[in-house]
Motif scaffolding. Sequence first.
Motif, mmCIF file in Angstrom:
data_model
loop_
_atom_site.group_PDB
_atom_site.id
_atom_site.type_symbol
_atom_site.label_atom_id
_atom_site.label_comp_id
_atom_site.label_asym_id
_atom_site.label_seq_id
_atom_site.Cartn_x
_atom_site.Cartn_y
_atom_site.Cartn_z
ATOM 1 N N ARG A 16 3.838 -4.278 -5.297
ATOM 2 C CA ARG A 16 4.480 -3.081 -5.842
ATOM 3 C C ARG A 16 3.631 -1.835 -5.595
ATOM 4 O O ARG A 16 4.163 -0.763 -5.287
ATOM 5 C CB ARG A 16 4.745 -3.269 -7.328
ATOM 6 C CG ARG A 16 5.906 -4.229 -7.625
ATOM 7 C CD ARG A 16 5.932 -4.663 -9.077
ATOM 8 N NE ARG A 16 5.743 -3.528 -9.995
ATOM 9 C CZ ARG A 16 5.422 -3.679 -11.282
ATOM 10 N NH1 ARG A 16 5.259 -4.899 -11.791
ATOM 11 N NH2 ARG A 16 5.272 -2.617 -12.053
ATOM 12 N N MET A 17 2.320 -1.974 -5.728
ATOM 13 C CA MET A 17 1.437 -0.838 -5.481
ATOM 14 C C MET A 17 1.575 -0.350 -4.049
ATOM 15 O O MET A 17 1.660 0.850 -3.793
ATOM 16 C CB MET A 17 -0.015 -1.228 -5.760
ATOM 17 C CG MET A 17 -1.019 -0.089 -5.602
ATOM 18 S SD MET A 17 -2.711 -0.673 -5.321
ATOM 19 C CE MET A 17 -2.627 -1.091 -3.561
ATOM 20 N N ASP A 21 4.346 2.105 -6.035
ATOM 21 C CA ASP A 21 4.477 2.056 -7.487
ATOM 22 C C ASP A 21 3.128 2.387 -8.135
ATOM 23 O O ASP A 21 2.216 1.564 -8.151
ATOM 24 C CB ASP A 21 4.959 0.665 -7.910
ATOM 25 C CG ASP A 21 5.269 0.583 -9.397
ATOM 26 O OD1 ASP A 21 4.756 1.407 -10.168
ATOM 27 O OD2 ASP A 21 6.025 -0.331 -9.780
ATOM 28 N N ARG A 22 2.999 3.588 -8.664
ATOM 29 C CA ARG A 22 1.738 4.017 -9.270
ATOM 30 C C ARG A 22 1.428 3.226 -10.532
ATOM 31 O O ARG A 22 0.258 2.976 -10.849
ATOM 32 C CB ARG A 22 1.779 5.509 -9.581
ATOM 33 C CG ARG A 22 1.823 6.398 -8.343
ATOM 34 C CD ARG A 22 1.725 7.863 -8.735
ATOM 35 N NE ARG A 22 1.726 8.724 -7.563
ATOM 36 C CZ ARG A 22 1.615 10.048 -7.626
ATOM 37 N NH1 ARG A 22 1.488 10.653 -8.804
ATOM 38 N NH2 ARG A 22 1.622 10.770 -6.510
ATOM 39 N N ALA A 23 2.455 2.866 -11.270
ATOM 40 C CA ALA A 23 2.238 2.086 -12.487
ATOM 41 C C ALA A 23 1.622 0.733 -12.159
ATOM 42 O O ALA A 23 0.776 0.219 -12.909
ATOM 43 C CB ALA A 23 3.558 1.901 -13.228
ATOM 44 N N ALA A 24 2.012 0.138 -11.038
ATOM 45 C CA ALA A 24 1.447 -1.149 -10.630
ATOM 46 C C ALA A 24 -0.043 -1.007 -10.331
ATOM 47 O O ALA A 24 -0.842 -1.876 -10.693
ATOM 48 C CB ALA A 24 2.191 -1.691 -9.412
ATOM 49 N N GLN A 27 -1.871 -0.890 -13.551
ATOM 50 C CA GLN A 27 -2.011 -2.209 -14.157
ATOM 51 C C GLN A 27 -3.104 -3.023 -13.475
ATOM 52 O O GLN A 27 -3.887 -3.713 -14.137
ATOM 53 C CB GLN A 27 -0.680 -2.950 -14.099
ATOM 54 C CG GLN A 27 0.367 -2.402 -15.053
ATOM 55 C CD GLN A 27 1.681 -3.147 -14.928
ATOM 56 O OE1 GLN A 27 2.570 -2.756 -14.178
ATOM 57 N NE2 GLN A 27 1.791 -4.240 -15.652
ATOM 58 N N LEU A 28 -3.154 -2.969 -12.141
ATOM 59 C CA LEU A 28 -4.223 -3.670 -11.428
ATOM 60 C C LEU A 28 -5.584 -3.127 -11.838
ATOM 61 O O LEU A 28 -6.532 -3.889 -12.057
ATOM 62 C CB LEU A 28 -4.049 -3.532 -9.916
ATOM 63 C CG LEU A 28 -3.111 -4.515 -9.230
ATOM 64 C CD1 LEU A 28 -2.958 -4.149 -7.757
ATOM 65 C CD2 LEU A 28 -3.628 -5.945 -9.370
ATOM 66 N N TYR A 29 -5.680 -1.823 -11.944
ATOM 67 C CA TYR A 29 -6.934 -1.193 -12.343
ATOM 68 C C TYR A 29 -7.327 -1.646 -13.749
ATOM 69 O O TYR A 29 -8.491 -2.001 -13.992
ATOM 70 C CB TYR A 29 -6.792 0.326 -12.304
ATOM 71 C CG TYR A 29 -8.077 1.063 -12.604
ATOM 72 C CD1 TYR A 29 -9.006 1.315 -11.597
ATOM 73 C CD2 TYR A 29 -8.362 1.498 -13.898
ATOM 74 C CE1 TYR A 29 -10.196 1.985 -11.873
ATOM 75 C CE2 TYR A 29 -9.545 2.163 -14.185
ATOM 76 C CZ TYR A 29 -10.455 2.403 -13.171
ATOM 77 O OH TYR A 29 -11.627 3.055 -13.446
#
Length: 206
Positions: A16-17, A21-24, A27-29
Amino acid sequence: MNKAHHQIIDEELLRRMLAGDRAAFGQLYERWQSAVYRFTLRMSGSEAVAEDVTQETFLTLMRDGRQYQGRGTFAAYLFTIAHHSVLRHLRRERRFVAIEEDENEEQPTAERMIAADDPLADLTRDETLEAVRQAILALPVHYREVVLLCHLHELSYAEAAEVIGCEIGTVRSRLHRARALLTARLKKTAQPDEAARNLHSTRCFA
């Protein structure tokens, strides 16, 4: 939640990133920032280096994440990026000494790997132990990195070998030698009664 499930989540977030997808990415961060920071802090002994490497690691992930393509685990891929980055910092600061692999280096048996006085045997416990932190930081880099990857971050030998770029047998061998060096250092620096406690209370990375 087991490692396989975490792997599925990480791969989906990465997909997704990469699709924008910035939100993804956020979340990974959130999932991995602390682990990357702790690894680089314990490798370098410097908060400034740890902050720089952590930032570089996630910037590299954003730029080159398509190179992953499901090869190995996401954890190994991310730690490989962090590992290369922290070694560059250590080289610049002349704190890294390259080593030649010893082809005759003894490969420890499983029985010898599980020593009764193994200073890393209880790394999953909650106590913090400054003496062990300092002892690990004092290890040569090639021993320090296997301790951190396999015991702090619980990577498998295969994953650690992928991160470092060596054979699995080399990871086993270095862990065996690192344990011996840590045991000797802790016994040398601690009082007799403290030494016994230190060897059984080695949760040192919280």
